[in-house]
Design an enzyme around this catalytic site. Structure first.
Site, short mmCIF file in Angstrom:
data_model
loop_
_atom_site.label_atom_id
_atom_site.label_comp_id
_atom_site.label_asym_id
_atom_site.label_seq_id
_atom_site.Cartn_x
_atom_site.Cartn_y
_atom_site.Cartn_z
N GLU A 1 0.83 -1.20 0.00
CA GLU A 1 0.00 0.00 0.00
C GLU A 1 0.87 1.25 0.00
O GLU A 1 1.79 1.41 0.80
CB GLU A 1 -0.93 0.03 1.21
N ASP B 1 -4.62 3.65 -3.17
CA ASP B 1 -5.73 4.09 -2.32
C ASP B 1 -6.01 5.55 -2.64
O ASP B 1 -5.13 6.40 -2.55
CB ASP B 1 -5.31 3.92 -0.85
N THR B 2 -7.25 5.85 -3.03
CA THR B 2 -7.58 7.20 -3.46
C THR B 2 -7.40 8.24 -2.36
O THR B 2 -7.05 9.39 -2.64
CB THR B 2 -9.03 7.28 -3.98
N PHE B 3 -7.64 7.85 -1.10
CA PHE B 3 -7.44 8.79 0.00
C PHE B 3 -5.99 9.26 0.05
O PHE B 3 -5.70 10.45 0.14
CB PHE B 3 -7.83 8.14 1.33
N HIS B 4 -5.06 8.33 -0.02
CA HIS B 4 -3.64 8.67 0.05
C HIS B 4 -3.17 9.35 -1.24
O HIS B 4 -2.39 10.30 -1.19
CB HIS B 4 -2.82 7.41 0.30
N HIS C 1 -8.04 0.60 -3.22
CA HIS C 1 -8.94 1.12 -2.20
C HIS C 1 -9.63 2.38 -2.70
O HIS C 1 -8.97 3.30 -3.20
CB HIS C 1 -8.15 1.51 -0.94
N ARG D 1 -12.66 10.43 4.30
CA ARG D 1 -12.96 9.03 4.65
C ARG D 1 -14.44 8.77 4.94
O ARG D 1 -14.79 7.72 5.48
CB ARG D 1 -12.11 8.56 5.84
N GLU E 1 -13.28 1.73 1.53
CA GLU E 1 -12.73 1.89 2.87
C GLU E 1 -13.22 3.21 3.45
O GLU E 1 -13.12 4.26 2.81
CB GLU E 1 -11.20 1.88 2.82
#
Length: 299
Positions: free
Chosen positions: A147, A180-183, A206, A212, A241
């Site tokens: 990740e 992961d789109t958030f990161h 993710h 979030r 997530e």
């Protein structure tokens, strides 16, 4: 076609039998194909029974972890690195025993804020050590998916391009990217371009909003992301997530700074996410069909 999954912490952070059974039932009720389980301790769970429960509900399963500081495989301390290898190998076995084929998360270094930059030696140690674990994991039918997280949760790999370079250093054909789109929304210059650049090396994905919470209520450019996923032909697992202070896990909530209550009705959140992902992917596919169709007269 991608399996659409959901992280178990949307439902519960507990690993007792009743909570796990309810998590599986709720995941199915909300329309998901896969459940992602994090920090599951085999010593506290009846693994054969859980594997049967997952299979009986026709769910796929993925496992995710973040290595602790005392198990950092990039560490120069031999005992620390060996503990990390042991954690990874045991989690590979857990993934296999539950019927899964993907181990994801921060497998390359410790999960948590670092106050100094990584070194070339720590990079090489991590890559070469993980390659050895990946070779054993391949024999178990499990892939390792590293990740790529933001700078406040790791100092080693923060962009997809760094992840690609890390995989190249490892020389392994069983290590892939877990994006992961958030990161990505924090670290990438352009999320969609990063996805296109990483095409072919993404093993797990993710989907999470910038805060979030509910998808579509933050600052992420979802149209560009769904367009990119369709354009590169991504057909692997996509897992939703989302975290809220409504559900607290000691190993994760503090490290990821989950202080706000962004939702209370997790079923409403989950069903909304499933619809959002389905519509996003379908719309992107329809757009692709329009721009690639010849529409010749008389055809």
């Amino acid at each position: 076609m991608s399996r659409i999954g959901i992280h178990s912490f949307v439902w519960s952070a507990s690993s007792n039998r009743e909570a796990l059974e309810k998590t599986l039932d709720q995941s199915r009720e909300a329309g998901f194909d896969l459940i992602e389980l994090s920090y599951l301790d085999p010593s506290h769970v009846d693994i054969p029974r859980l594997a049967k429960s997952i299979a009986d509900r026709d769910l796929g399963v993925a496992i995710s972890i973040g290595l602790p500081a005392e198990g950092d495989i990039s560490s120069a301390d031999k005992a620390t690195a060996e503990r990390g290898v042991d954690i990874l190998e045991r989690t590979v076995a857990l993934t296999r025993d539950l019927g899964g084929s993907k181990l994801a998360g921060i497998l390359q270094t410790a999960h948590g804020l670092e106050t100094s930059a990584p070194t070339a030696d720590s990079w090489k140690r991590s890559a070469h050590t993980l390659a050895e674990v990946a070779e054993k994991a391949k024999a178990a039918g499990v892939s390792l998916n590293i990740e790529i997280v933001n700078r406040f949760e790791s100092n080693l790999l923060n962009t997809a391009a760094q992840g690609l370079a890390f995989i190249e250093t490892s020389g392994s054909d069983n290590i892939f990217l877990h994006l992961d789109t958030f990161h990505m929304n924090i670290e990438e210059a352009d999320v969609a371009l990063a996805l296109r650049h990483a095409a072919g090396k993404i093993g797990y994905f993710h989907i999470g909003e910038s805060h979030r919470g509910f998808l579509g209520t933050g600052s992420i450019d979802w149209v560009a992301i769904f367009d990119a996923l369709v354009a590169i032909g991504y057909a692997d697992d996509i897992t939703f997530e989302s975290f809220s202070s409504e559900i607290v896990d000691e190993k994760l909530s503090r490290k990821t700074a989950i202080w706000r209550n962004l939702w209370q009705d997790n079923m409403e959140l989950a069903k909304h996410a499933r619809r959002f992902i389905d519509v996003g992917l379908e719309t992107a596919r329809r757009k692709q069909e329009l721009v690639t169709a010849s529409h010749r007269p008389g055809a």
